[in-house]
Design an enzyme around this catalytic site. Structure first.
Site, short mmCIF file in Angstrom:
data_model
loop_
_atom_site.label_atom_id
_atom_site.label_comp_id
_atom_site.label_asym_id
_atom_site.label_seq_id
_atom_site.Cartn_x
_atom_site.Cartn_y
_atom_site.Cartn_z
N TYR A 144 -12.54 20.88 37.94
CA TYR A 144 -12.66 21.13 39.37
C TYR A 144 -13.39 22.44 39.57
O TYR A 144 -13.08 23.44 38.93
CB TYR A 144 -11.27 21.20 40.01
CG TYR A 144 -11.28 21.53 41.49
CD1 TYR A 144 -11.82 20.63 42.41
CD2 TYR A 144 -10.75 22.73 41.96
CE1 TYR A 144 -11.83 20.93 43.76
CE2 TYR A 144 -10.75 23.03 43.32
CZ TYR A 144 -11.29 22.13 44.22
OH TYR A 144 -11.30 22.43 45.56
N ASP A 238 -16.95 28.56 34.69
CA ASP A 238 -16.09 28.65 35.86
C ASP A 238 -14.74 29.19 35.39
O ASP A 238 -13.87 28.44 34.96
CB ASP A 238 -15.94 27.28 36.53
CG ASP A 238 -15.03 27.35 37.75
OD1 ASP A 238 -14.39 28.41 37.97
OD2 ASP A 238 -14.95 26.34 38.48
N LYS A 266 -9.20 33.61 42.27
CA LYS A 266 -7.76 33.73 41.99
C LYS A 266 -7.33 35.15 41.59
O LYS A 266 -7.21 35.99 42.48
CB LYS A 266 -7.36 32.65 40.97
CG LYS A 266 -7.64 31.26 41.57
CD LYS A 266 -7.06 30.07 40.86
CE LYS A 266 -7.20 28.83 41.74
NZ LYS A 266 -7.99 27.76 41.19
C1 PLP Z 1 -9.16 27.09 42.06
C2 PLP Z 1 -10.44 26.80 41.39
C3 PLP Z 1 -11.64 26.75 42.09
C4 PLP Z 1 -11.71 26.86 43.60
O1 PLP Z 1 -11.28 28.08 44.06
P1 PLP Z 1 -10.84 28.20 45.62
O2 PLP Z 1 -10.50 29.64 45.77
O3 PLP Z 1 -9.68 27.28 45.77
O4 PLP Z 1 -12.00 27.78 46.43
C5 PLP Z 1 -12.81 26.57 41.39
N1 PLP Z 1 -12.80 26.44 40.06
C6 PLP Z 1 -11.65 26.47 39.35
C7 PLP Z 1 -11.70 26.34 37.87
C8 PLP Z 1 -10.44 26.63 39.98
O5 PLP Z 1 -9.31 26.62 39.28
#
Ligand code: PLP
Length: 430
Positions: A144, A238, A266
């Protein structure tokens, strides 16, 4: 334990909020029942509006790595609030946080702060395209990367929980440059490179965290780096979930792989809406005002968020809790495995530092397909038994549980007892 106030709020919430939530992962879609409404949290504990107290393994889906309302973070926020909330001009703390972030990730000379992980990744993708002059992006099934159109295919937990193959409203044109590969299968990536000569980059969660926890096997990440390099494409890590969590320098530090572009979120905001993307100078100089790739944000680099981020990262670096996470994680893994065995329940636990989760299935989970073979009905029963015994988990089989450095023996005792009850309940399912 009763959930009366949560139930009332849920009913009220349905009128003007979609599903009474502002992010679908908070709905209890796959575990049944109503979502809990939270009143407050401190340290490892979270309290709902009916005053039920839980050991919290959601931790806001990762940001609260020091536990809730750590004193030093709280002080930094209180102090920052006194000077104003947002100025539309630069502040000293942006430079300070940028330095901490760039020092943690050797591949980052410069960084740009944004307001969410989604924004970080969509900007990172734009940057890869801007720098290479190519259009196609390879992503992995089950990873994701936020809810931008181009990457909202085979996108893991949120969609998997709702049994949605992809999102409506995403035009074909938006995903026509997105190629899907299989996690831990380098051949599936090679096949795309063989077929297409306009691949700008490969984006990956260097440790999968959005299909449950999935760990890169052998030299998968190193091979990816080689492969992208030899095709003049960029490796985009990511690390929104793993950054500062797997290790201070993210999963890249552990696997000794340097991504071309790194996306963060995060933990970097210490509980406030912050994302970041960064790379070496020659790449970042593509970004406006230095270069021709446009990306902006009214609230980007928000002073309160910067203060929370700085305080969190400084304290995290001081605590250096990664060995502790390893120990606590392995204790939890043993408890889960032994209790499952005791009650004859098939599970497979994946764990990476402070991220872990049991899959209710037999055999290893190394990619999205194997994760999806899990028995989500069993998870639902387990989830509610955990709630009733004072443990707050993400309400989905496909989400990681998170640890904070505040976790104590007492928390583990409560958790162990809940796991015992949970596995027993699963074993008694009809
Ligand atoms: C949580 C997450 C996102 C999205 O971040 P948001 O702050 O919810 O937009 C993107 N990539 C990874 C790997 C994530 O865990």
């Amino acid at each position: 334990m009763n959930f009366k106030t949560s139930e009332q709020l849920y009913k009220k919430g349905l009128k003007h909020l979609v599903g009474a939530v502002n992010s679908p992962v908070r709905a209890f879609a796959s575990v049944g029942g109503n979502p809990l409404f939270i009143k407050k949290a401190k340290g490892t504990r979270i309290t709902d509006v009916d005053n039920n107290d839980y050991v919290d393994y959601v931790l806001s889906y990762g940001p609260m790595i020091l536990g809730h309302r750590h004193k030093k973070v709280q002080n930094a926020i209180d102090k920052a609030l006194k000077n104003g909330y947002t100025f539309g001009a630069s502040t000293k703390n942006e430079i300070k946080l940028a330095k901490i972030v760039c020092n943690a990730f050797p591949g980052m000379d410069k960084v740009r702060f944004v307001n969410s992980g989604t924004e970080a990744v969509l900007s990172g993708i734009r940057l890869a395209r801007a720098f290479t002059g190519k259009d196609k992006i390879i992503k992995f099934a089950g990873c994701y990367h936020g809810h931008q159109d181009a990457l909202l295919v085979a996108a893991g937990s949120g969609l998997a929980t709702l049994s949605m193959p992809g999102s409506k409203g995403v035009p074909e044109g938006a995903v026509k440059n997105t190629l899907i590969a299989t996690y831990n299968d380098i051949e599936s990536v090679k096949a795309h490179f063989k077929k297409h000569n306009d691949i700008a980059g490969v984006i990956i969660e260097p440790v999968g965290g959005n299909m449950g926890v999935v760990i890169p096997q052998n030299n998968f990440l190193k091979e990816l780096k080689e492969l992208t390099k030899s095709h003049h494409a960029l490796l985009i890590a990511d690390e929104v979930m793993t950054g500062f969590r797997s290790k201070f320098g993210g999963a890249q530090e552990i696997f000794d792989v340097e991504a071309d572009i790194t996306c963060l979120g995060k933990v970097v905001g210490g509980g406030f809406p912050v994302g970041a993307y960064g790379a070496r100078n020659e790449i970042m100089e593509m970004v406006a005002p230095l270069g021709g790739m446009y990306q902006a944000g009214t609230l980007s680099g928000n002073p309160i968020a910067m203060a929370a981020g700085i305080a969190t990262l400084k304290e995290l670096e001081r605590q250096n809790p990664y060995q502790y996470f390893e120990e606590i994680g392995s204790i939890l893994e043993v408890i889960l495995t032994e209790k499952a065995k005791e009650y004859g329940v098939d599970i497979s636990v994946n764990r990476f530092g402070s991220m872990l989760n049991p899959f209710f299935k037999k055999g290893a989970v190394t990619d999205f397909e194997e994760a999806q073979q899990s028995d989500t009905k069993k998870f639902a029963v387990f989830f509610w038994e955990m709630i009733k015994n004072g443990v707050f988990l993400p309400p989905s089989q496909f989400e990681a549980w998170f640890l904070s450095s505040a976790i104590s023996e007492r928390d583990l005792d409560i958790t162990a007892r809940a796991i015992d009850r949970g596995m027993k309940a699963v074993s008694e399912m009809k």
